[in-house]
Design an enzyme around this catalytic site. Structure first.
Site, PDB file in Angstrom:
ATOM      1  N   TYR A   1      59.766 -96.851 -50.995  1.00  0.00           N
ATOM      2  CA  TYR A   1      61.223 -96.892 -51.161  1.00  0.00           C
ATOM      3  C   TYR A   1      61.806 -98.242 -50.727  1.00  0.00           C
ATOM      4  CZ  TYR A   1      62.296 -91.995 -52.285  1.00  0.00           C
ATOM      5  OH  TYR A   1      62.436 -90.780 -52.894  1.00  0.00           O
TER       6      TYR A   1
ATOM      7  N   ASP B   1      47.791 -84.413 -53.856  1.00  0.00           N
ATOM      8  CA  ASP B   1      47.695 -83.564 -55.058  1.00  0.00           C
ATOM      9  C   ASP B   1      47.250 -82.157 -54.667  1.00  0.00           C
ATOM     10  OD1 ASP B   1      45.272 -84.706 -54.296  1.00  0.00           O
ATOM     11  OD2 ASP B   1      44.534 -85.031 -56.338  1.00  0.00           O
TER      12      ASP B   1
ATOM     13  N   LYS C   1      47.112 -90.003 -49.553  1.00  0.00           N
ATOM     14  CA  LYS C   1      46.265 -90.231 -50.738  1.00  0.00           C
ATOM     15  C   LYS C   1      45.219 -91.266 -50.312  1.00  0.00           C
ATOM     16  CE  LYS C   1      45.291 -89.501 -55.075  1.00  0.00           C
ATOM     17  NZ  LYS C   1      44.774 -88.216 -55.588  1.00  0.00           N
TER      18      LYS C   1
ATOM     19  N   ASP D   1      59.421 -86.789 -50.267  1.00  0.00           N
ATOM     20  CA  ASP D   1      60.517 -86.508 -51.201  1.00  0.00           C
ATOM     21  C   ASP D   1      60.095 -85.388 -52.151  1.00  0.00           C
ATOM     22  OD1 ASP D   1      62.950 -86.908 -52.645  1.00  0.00           O
ATOM     23  OD2 ASP D   1      61.800 -88.011 -54.153  1.00  0.00           O
TER      24      ASP D   1
ATOM     25  N   ASP E   1      60.960 -81.008 -51.917  1.00  0.00           N
ATOM     26  CA  ASP E   1      61.615 -80.276 -53.013  1.00  0.00           C
ATOM     27  C   ASP E   1      60.765 -79.079 -53.413  1.00  0.00           C
ATOM     28  OD1 ASP E   1      63.836 -81.895 -53.250  1.00  0.00           O
ATOM     29  OD2 ASP E   1      63.639 -82.135 -55.426  1.00  0.00           O
TER      30      ASP E   1
HETATM   31  C1  IPM Z   1      66.389 -86.879 -51.190  1.00  0.00           C
HETATM   32  C2  IPM Z   1      66.846 -87.504 -52.487  1.00  0.00           C
HETATM   33  C3  IPM Z   1      66.958 -89.008 -52.285  1.00  0.00           C
HETATM   34  C4  IPM Z   1      65.576 -89.538 -51.966  1.00  0.00           C
HETATM   35  C5  IPM Z   1      67.594 -89.770 -53.455  1.00  0.00           C
HETATM   36  C6  IPM Z   1      68.925 -89.182 -53.845  1.00  0.00           C
HETATM   37  C7  IPM Z   1      67.730 -91.234 -53.146  1.00  0.00           C
HETATM   38  O1  IPM Z   1      66.011 -87.163 -53.529  1.00  0.00           O
HETATM   39  O2  IPM Z   1      67.093 -87.028 -50.172  1.00  0.00           O
HETATM   40  O3  IPM Z   1      65.341 -86.236 -51.205  1.00  0.00           O
HETATM   41  O4  IPM Z   1      64.794 -89.827 -52.886  1.00  0.00           O
HETATM   42  O5  IPM Z   1      65.271 -89.663 -50.784  1.00  0.00           O
HETATM   43 MG    MG Z   2      64.541 -85.741 -53.003  1.00  0.00          MG
END
Ligand code: IPM
Ligand code: MG
Length: 405
Positions: free
Chosen positions: A181, A264, A232, A288, A292
């Site tokens: 990032y 993975d 990884k 990230d 999710d």
């Molecule tokens: C998160 C989001 C952010 C990230 C984006 C919106 C920059 O996906 O907080 O997980 O990738 O960190």
């Molecule tokens: Mg995210």
């Protein structure tokens, strides 16, 4: 100056304010009551409502913080500042200097959500998301704690089978201010064949791995004592160093059981058998993605809070969900993730664990009573909007006060 950009300064609703005097006759509240009459602790909180549903959920969470604070002798001084798309519209940048300065000078920062279709095609430095990365970097909040807990009340919301989802309680500790990032070099260039190339750099210094590893070991120690480091390392040098450093730091935590997993495989295991995980530590980009994925096991991303912490200075607390522009301004948003982020703010940001517990219990009680926003609705429950859900949580906080005494 910070004050010149301050937004929405109207006084918060007093509808659910607890009358401290009425509590003072109740013996268990003698300490709180003394404090509530003359607040003994004052904290300044920067609120960043942001875009889409952000302002709606922040307004509800602010009322919950005020009420809970009053029970614990805490007075909050809230300052709302623009960030994300709303800041772009107001002053042309996603993170105004005044907003960052206000955040740095406060005790904790509560963020709603940022982003929306309107700014999707902006140049990178003018995207709401860039503001989010800038505030993480500016506050140096390198450790991002993202819990994914399947609540018994909402187990049906998971897309996984009941027996797989039931009882899942995972904490993802994501490195937040390093890796691909932020790594240099990055950019676009034309290569020797005249072809356009986009490139980024995954890079970690040992100190960055060591400090996130320590946060993760400490976190695991307070949970079930199991830490899985995800990398990884079969391909990437940055991951090879990651694995080596995490293994070295493990010697400081003999009581925590450390395992390693390739990313993975981890993605697969999370949907195959999520209960095998207690605490996961991983880099910025894997975190990230995996956070999710973990959140979806719970079936309700609208329920999940997060905390971003540095080694000193204010933490940044935000729901995991996005700005949901499709339902913005319609009083449909689920405010519970932001309310639970406020609880994390109290617990991890201010070390006010008692106050945090009022909120966590109130959220569970509200769900037990059957209140549901659209995203977690199922037949037989009571469909409510954002404000009504907030009011139900406030009532639950109050009813705990009545039943505890
Ligand atoms: C998160 C989001 C952010 C990230 C984006 C919106 C920059 O996906 O907080 O997980 O990738 O960190
Ligand atoms: Mg995210």
């Amino acid at each position: 100056m910070a004050a010149s950009l301050q937004i929405n300064c109207k006084p918060a609703s007093t509808a659910f304010r607890v009358n401290p005097a009425s509590k003072c006759s109740r013996r268990l509240f003698s300490v709180s009551c003394a404090a509530a009459n003359a607040p003994q602790k004052r904290y300044s909180i920067t609120l960043l409502p942001g875009d889409g549903i952000g302002p709606e959920v922040i307004s509800v969470a602010k009322d919950v913080l005020k009420l809970t604070g009053s029970l614990e002798g805490i007075e909050f001084n809230f300052q709302e500042m623009p960030m994300g798309g709303s800041a772009l519209d107001l002053v042309g940048v996603p993170l105004p200097d005044e907003t960052l300065a206000a955040a740095k000078h406060s005790d904790a920062v509560l963020l709603g959500a940022i982003g929306g279709y309107k700014w999707d095609n902006n140049a990178k430095h003018l995207k709401p998301e860039t503001g989010l990365l800038q505030i993480r970097e500016g506050l140096k909040v390198f450790a991002n704690l993202r819990p994914a807990t399947v609540l018994p009340q909402l187990v049906e919301a998971s897309t996984l089978k009941r027996e797989v989802a039931e009882g899942v309680d995972v904490m993802v500790v994501r490195e937040l201010t390093g890796g691909i990032y932020f790594g240099q070099p990055r950019g676009f260039r034309i290569d020797e064949n005249g072809d356009e190339v986009g490139y980024n750099t995954e890079v970690y210094a040992a100190y960055e791995i060591d400090r996130i590893a320590r946060v993760a070991f400490e976190t695991a120690r307070k949970r079930q004592g199991r830490l899985c480091s995800v990398d990884k390392a079969n391909v990437l040098e940055a991951s090879m160093l990651w694995r080596r450093r995490v293994t070295a730091i493990a010697e400081e935590y003999p009581d925590v059981e450390l395992s390693h997993m390739y990313v993975d495989n981890a993605a697969m295991q999370l949907v195959r058998n999520p209960k095998q995980f207690d605490t996961i530590v991983t880099n910025n980009i894997f975190g990230d993605i995996l956070s999710d994925e973990a959140s979806m096991i719970t079936g309700s991303i609208g329920m999940l809070p997060s905390a971003s912490l540095g080694s000193s200075g204010p933490g940044l607390f935000e729901p995991i969900h996005g700005s949901a522009p499709d339902i913005a301004g319609q009083d449909k948003a689920n405010p519970l993730a932001t309310i639970l982020s406020a609880a994390m703010l109290l617990k991890y940001g201010l070390e006010e664990e008692d106050a945090a517990r009022w909120i966590e219990n109130a959220v569970l009680d509200t769900l037990n009573k059957g209140f549901r926003t659209g995203d977690i609705y199922s037949t037989g429950t009571k469909l409510v909007g954002c404000k009504e859900m907030g009011e139900a949580v406030l009532r639950s906080v109050e009813s705990q006060v009545h039943t505890t005494v």
